[in-house]
Design an enzyme around this catalytic site. Structure first.
Site, short mmCIF file in Angstrom:
data_model
loop_
_atom_site.label_atom_id
_atom_site.label_comp_id
_atom_site.label_asym_id
_atom_site.label_seq_id
_atom_site.Cartn_x
_atom_site.Cartn_y
_atom_site.Cartn_z
N SER A 1 0.87 -1.18 0.00
CA SER A 1 0.00 0.00 0.00
C SER A 1 0.90 1.24 0.00
CB SER A 1 -0.85 0.00 1.27
OG SER A 1 0.00 0.15 2.40
N ASP B 1 -0.48 -1.54 -4.31
CA ASP B 1 -1.83 -1.70 -3.78
C ASP B 1 -2.43 -0.30 -3.57
OD1 ASP B 1 -4.01 -3.07 -2.84
OD2 ASP B 1 -3.06 -3.84 -1.02
N HIS B 2 -3.74 -0.24 -3.38
CA HIS B 2 -4.49 1.02 -3.21
C HIS B 2 -3.67 2.31 -3.29
CE1 HIS B 2 -8.00 -1.29 -2.32
NE2 HIS B 2 -7.22 -2.08 -1.62
N GLU C 1 -10.89 0.30 -8.99
CA GLU C 1 -11.86 -0.08 -7.96
C GLU C 1 -13.20 0.55 -8.29
OE1 GLU C 1 -8.82 -1.81 -5.89
OE2 GLU C 1 -10.59 -1.43 -4.65
N GLY D 1 -10.17 -5.61 5.93
CA GLY D 1 -10.13 -5.98 7.33
C GLY D 1 -10.91 -7.26 7.54
N GLY E 1 -9.87 -7.71 0.48
CA GLY E 1 -10.46 -7.97 1.80
C GLY E 1 -10.74 -9.44 2.00
N GLY E 2 -9.86 -10.32 1.47
CA GLY E 2 -10.08 -11.76 1.56
C GLY E 2 -9.89 -12.32 2.97
N ASN F 1 -4.32 -9.43 3.58
CA ASN F 1 -3.40 -8.58 4.33
C ASN F 1 -3.58 -8.76 5.83
OD1 ASN F 1 -1.59 -6.69 5.20
ND2 ASN F 1 -2.46 -4.96 4.11
N THR F 2 -4.79 -8.50 6.33
CA THR F 2 -4.99 -8.49 7.78
C THR F 2 -4.51 -9.77 8.46
OG1 THR F 2 -6.96 -7.19 7.30
CG2 THR F 2 -6.68 -7.92 9.56
ZN ZN Z 1 -7.59 -3.91 -1.01
#
Ligand code: ZN
Length: 288
Positions: A48, A80-81, A134, A186, A216-217, A239-240
């Site tokens: 990110s 990323d983003h 997105e 998240g 957000g997987g 990610n989280t």
């Molecule tokens: Zn994302």
């Protein structure tokens, strides 16, 4: 060496997904790479804006490239983003394989306009750089949440509309699209997120004809992944769950060796924890 575009095409044909995992440091990078290498599957490293500032924009690019060359391995780097054209340009100039312009919070017209500018820059850079956009808001924070984030609505009318998605892709020329299909960034405390809308996923994939990316997987079930991948998702972002694993590994490394001061020793459990989570995810995504 296959390009990322070729790797994604192959994933689409095989109905598998390429795993995208975020890193903040070299421990994360080695954890992700070792997991992918143990299964011999391609992998995407994501950073990110915050993550890439911490590692260094040009530095992370060189690190990933060095692994690709030394091991002759399909490992790719994604910005990323990214919330502005300038930062997209910076990542492309630094040698990234793909970039995400995230205009999900802008109006449809503004999102189209800046995404198009990013696509034009990528096409003219002299390398094959993929651009993802997105459409549909899915929240912004990669952490453990007590509730679904503000502004994320999971009812049918809040998900990405296939007709709008097609219009967006035609107008911008993007290579990949991240839709809102019941996913959010998240993960909920307790670890189980609401189910994805698979029918909508398929409708969007059929309409746009380009690979879909599931963000957000973290927190979604194995069954959700399987169905989403069978219906048009070619990249899944995690990610989280990696952040949680890294922190737990770090805590173990510190508490089990309270007198140890060598970072390369007390950080080993953190690398291993990342590796274990990534390996587990890659098995589902690649149907192994
Ligand atoms: Zn994302």
């Amino acid at each position: 060496m296959k390009t990322l575009r070729e790797t994604l095409k192959e994933a689409g044909e095989k109905k598998v997904a390429v795993g995208h995992f975020n890193i903040s440091n070299t421990e994360g990078l080695w954890g992700v790479f070792k997991a992918a290498q143990s299964l011999n599957v391609p992998v995407i490293i994501g950073v990110s804006e915050g993550e890439r500032d911490f590692v260094g924009v040009r530095q992370v690019s060189v690190l990933v490239k060095s692994i690709r060359e030394e091991y002759d391995y399909p490992i790719y780097l994604n910005a990323d983003h990214t919330y502005s054209f300038d930062r997209v340009k910076e990542a492309i100039d630094a040698g990234f394989d793909s970039v995400i312009f995230d205009g999900a919070r802008l109006s449809f017209e503004e999102n189209v306009s800046i995404t198009k500018q990013c696509v034009e820059y990528a096409r003219g850079c002299g390398r094959d750089v993929l651009v993802e956009a997105e459409l549909g808001f899915i929240g912004t924070s990669s952490k453990v949440l007590d509730e679904i984030p503000d502004g994320v609505l999971l009812d049918e009318s809040s998900l990405t509309d296939p007709v709008k998605a097609k219009e967006f892709v035609d107008a911008t020329g993007v290579d990949m699209l991240a839709p809102a299909i019941g996913n959010f960034h998240g993960m909920l405390r307790g670890g189980v997120d609401p189910k994805l809308n698979i029918e909508r996923t398929k409708a969007i994939a059929d309409a746009v004809g380009i690979p879909l990316v599931l963000h957000g997987g973290s927190g979604n079930s194995e069954d959700d992944f399987k169905q989403a991948i069978a219906n048009g998702v070619s990249i899944v972002h995690i990610n989280t769950e990696i952040r949680v694993a890294y922190k737990q590994g770090l805590q173990i490394g510190l508490t089990e060796n309270p007198d140890e001061v060598a970072p390369y020793k007390f950080l080993k459990p953190a690398v291993k924890a990342v590796q274990d989570v990534v390996e587990k995810k890659l098995r589902f995504f690649n149907r192994l």
